[in-house]
Write an enzyme that holds these catalytic residues in place. Structure first.
Site, PDB file in Angstrom:
ATOM      1  CG  ASP A 142      67.439  62.029 -30.766  1.00 59.81           C
ATOM      2  OD1 ASP A 142      67.972  62.944 -31.247  1.00 59.81           O
ATOM      3  OD2 ASP A 142      66.674  62.092 -29.764  1.00 59.81           O
ATOM      4  CG  HIS A 155      66.409  64.338 -34.735  1.00 62.94           C
ATOM      5  ND1 HIS A 155      66.031  64.400 -33.552  1.00 62.94           N
ATOM      6  CD2 HIS A 155      65.630  63.879 -35.541  1.00 62.94           C
ATOM      7  CE1 HIS A 155      64.866  64.257 -33.438  1.00 62.94           C
ATOM      8  NE2 HIS A 155      64.418  63.365 -34.756  1.00 62.94           N
TER       9      HIS A 155
END
Ligand SMILES: *[C@@H]1O[C@H](CO)[C@@H](O)[C@H](O)[C@H]1NC(C)=O
Ligand SMILES: *[C@@H]1O[C@H](CO)[C@@H](O)[C@H](O)[C@H]1NC(C)=O
Ligand SMILES: *[C@@H]1O[C@H](CO)[C@@H](O)[C@H](O)[C@H]1NC(C)=O
Ligand SMILES: *[C@@H]1O[C@H](CO)[C@@H](O)[C@H](O)[C@H]1NC(C)=O
Ligand SMILES: *[C@@H]1O[C@H](CO)[C@@H](O)[C@H](O)[C@H]1NC(C)=O
Ligand SMILES: *[C@@H]1O[C@H](CO)[C@@H](O)[C@H](O)[C@H]1NC(C)=O
Ligand SMILES: *[C@@H]1O[C@H](CO)[C@@H](O)[C@H](O)[C@H]1NC(C)=O
Ligand SMILES: *[C@@H]1O[C@H](CO)[C@@H](O)[C@H](O)[C@H]1NC(C)=O
Ligand SMILES: *[C@@H]1O[C@H](CO)[C@@H](O)[C@H](O)[C@H]1NC(C)=O
Ligand SMILES: *[C@@H]1O[C@H](CO)[C@@H](O)[C@H](O)[C@H]1NC(C)=O
Ligand SMILES: *[C@@H]1O[C@H](CO)[C@@H](O)[C@H](O)[C@H]1NC(C)=O
Length: 398
Positions: free
Chosen positions: A221, A244
């Protein structure tokens, strides 16, 4: 021996004893092994950790150090190391390895949301070359989206730092900084597979005066994310990927008043991440994000290098249009270089009701990661200016 010499010898001896006592009062060490930890990787060492912490915390001294010795693996269940402490500075020196319970079933009956929690401490110093392994893979395929198990939690701490440790495979976020002031995190590495869900590297929430630098994060993430009510945050010298990217948000999810300001991100290298520099807010949110700088960023095959999304939603496009939003203003993107995997290298998707204002681009050179392809910018309701060379051409409105 004359009486005089005896007295001098006695004084000298007393002084030696006294100075020894003084130095042990100034710096004390609490090895978890001395509190019954076995470090065999299978026995539950939680109680020994808590007792070593209690002893270190309640000693009135300048520096108190809890030692987790090298070449041993300590199994620890969710535990909370709480302050305030009598020790002025307290170091949690991790030389060995700390592992979490391997199965989610083992977390049953205990508050499972937080694994290692440091709460209400002033002068906390988590350091050492050791490893914190959340062994979270059992959680990653659980159906609930926001499953528990945040690995290292720094809650309500002041003047604290984290140095050099390696954190890996957290069930969820690896390091959380919340309700804290003056926190400095440096030389930390974080590792989880790119496919692991919700395994943010470092998340900062309701905190101010936070430095994050010289960090190397590969996760599933956000490498670093900045949440609601944060200010004066410096993030620099970051290697991110897989992951991310570095994200401000998501913000305002609960319709709350967001206050995020003075966020400075510099010298970051994004390697094959899904996003690079990102700001994402929920439509229901209120308040502001202002005085943000992203500078000296290098992107290697990043899907969306620059992205502002004021329509953030769990499933893109499924949240219905609201007449509200978090105002995003005074955001500078300066010295951005590298390659984009998608054709839209710069995407500024701002609200019809609360437009983005004061967006600045200064020296941007983004090209396609695919030979022969072009990249573009896409804007809606984004106002601002560009300086120097900006590629792809910007689409800001004055
Ligand atoms: C406390 O630790 C710091 C850093 O390790 C050191 O500079 C300082 O001298 C120590 N103070 C005492 C009283 O031991
Ligand atoms: C830990 O292991 C290393 C490598 O085997 C060894 O050199 C070192 O002395 C060990 N340390 C302790 C405290 O046992
Ligand atoms: C130890 O604590 C004192 C008082 O809070 C602080 O001034 C000092 O900087 C701390 N020292 C270290 C090495 O953290
Ligand atoms: C941290 O500082 C705040 C004020 O800025 C204070 O209210 C709080 O008690 C401090 N916390 C600790 C653990 O010292
Ligand atoms: C934190 O602890 C480490 C290990 O003891 C030490 O090297 C470092 O100086 C400490 N830093 C502070 C600010 O106390
Ligand atoms: C989830 O992963 C664990 C270990 O990786 C496996 O034992 C378990 O069967 C998986 N559960 C589901 C629902 O896929
Ligand atoms: C953050 O880093 C800057 C520059 O190195 C330093 O001046 C500042 O004191 C640091 N802040 C904290 C909270 O450690
Ligand atoms: C951020 O870095 C700048 C420049 O290095 C420094 O002046 C500022 O105090 C830092 N902010 C924090 C919160 O430490
Ligand atoms: C970038 O990531 C790839 C794998 O995705 C890796 O092979 C490569 O070494 C990384 N580059 C750098 C400079 O870290
Ligand atoms: C941040 O934004 C506010 C409001 O626009 C402004 O007053 C302030 O001077 C700005 N800059 C800094 C560095 O705080
Ligand atoms: C805009 O933000 C920068 C920091 O990113 C700050 O230095 C500047 O003062 C801000 N300008 C205004 C008008 O708030």
């Amino acid at each position: 021996m004359s009486q005089g010499v005896k007295i001098i010898a006695h004084l000298l001896f007393s002084w030696l004893v006294f100075s020894n006592i003084m130095s042990s009062v100034n710096a004390e060490y609490f090895n978890v092994i001395h509190y019954g930890a076995l470090g065999d990787g299978t026995s539950d060492d939680s109680l020994a950790f808590l007792e070593a912490w209690e002893a270190a915390c309640s000693t009135r001294t300048e520096n108190s150090t809890v030692i987790i010795p090298e070449n041993k693996t300590f199994l620890v269940y969710p535990v909370s190391f709480s302050g305030p402490c009598k020790a002025k500075n307290i170091t949690f020196l991790i030389l060995g390895k700390i592992v979490g319970p391997i199965s989610p079933l083992a977390w049953e009956g205990i508050n499972p949301s937080l694994w290692l929690t440091f709460n209400g401490i002033n002068g906390l110093n988590i350091s050492g070359s050791g490893i914190i392994d959340g062994r979270g893979s059992g959680w990653w395929n659980q159906s609930c989206r926001d499953h528990p198990g945040l690995a290292v939690n720094i809650l309500s701490c002041n003047a604290s730092n984290v140095r050099g440790v390696h954190v890996m495979n957290s069930p969820q976020t690896h390091i959380l900084v919340m309700d804290s002031n003056r926190v400095d995190i440096r030389q930390v590495t974080i590792r989880a597979p790119g496919s692991s869900p919700n395994t943010d590297g470092i998340h900062i929430h309701s905190s101010r005066n936070v430095n994050i630098s010289q960090i190397d994060i590969g996760t599933g993430d956000d490498c670093v994310s900045v949440g609601d009510s944060t200010s004066n945050i410096n993030i620099s010298d970051v290697k991110c990927g897989p992951g991310h990217g570095i994200s401000i948000g998501s913000l305002g999810r609960g319709g709350n008043f967001v206050k995020v300001e003075n966020i400075h991100v510099s010298n970051a290298y994004f390697n094959r991440t899904t996003n690079g520099a990102r700001i994402k807010t929920w439509q229901v949110g209120k308040g502001y994000v202002r005085n943000v700088t992203f500078e000296n960023l290098y992107f290697n095959s990043v899907e969306n290098p620059v992205i502002i999304d004021q329509y953030y939603c769990n499933v893109r496009g499924t949240c219905k249009e609201q007449q509200s939003g978090v105002h995003i203003t005074n955001v500078t993107f300066s010295n951005l270089f590298g390659t984009s995997l998608s054709s839209v290298a710069v995407s500024l998707h701002c609200s019809h009701y609360v437009a983005c204002t004061g967006i600045f681009f200064n020296s941007v050179q983004l090209t396609s990661a695919k030979a022969g392809s072009e990249v573009t910018s896409s804007c809606s309701n984004a106002q601002g200016f560009a300086f120097r060379m900006v590629q792809p051409e910007h689409c800001l409105k004055i």
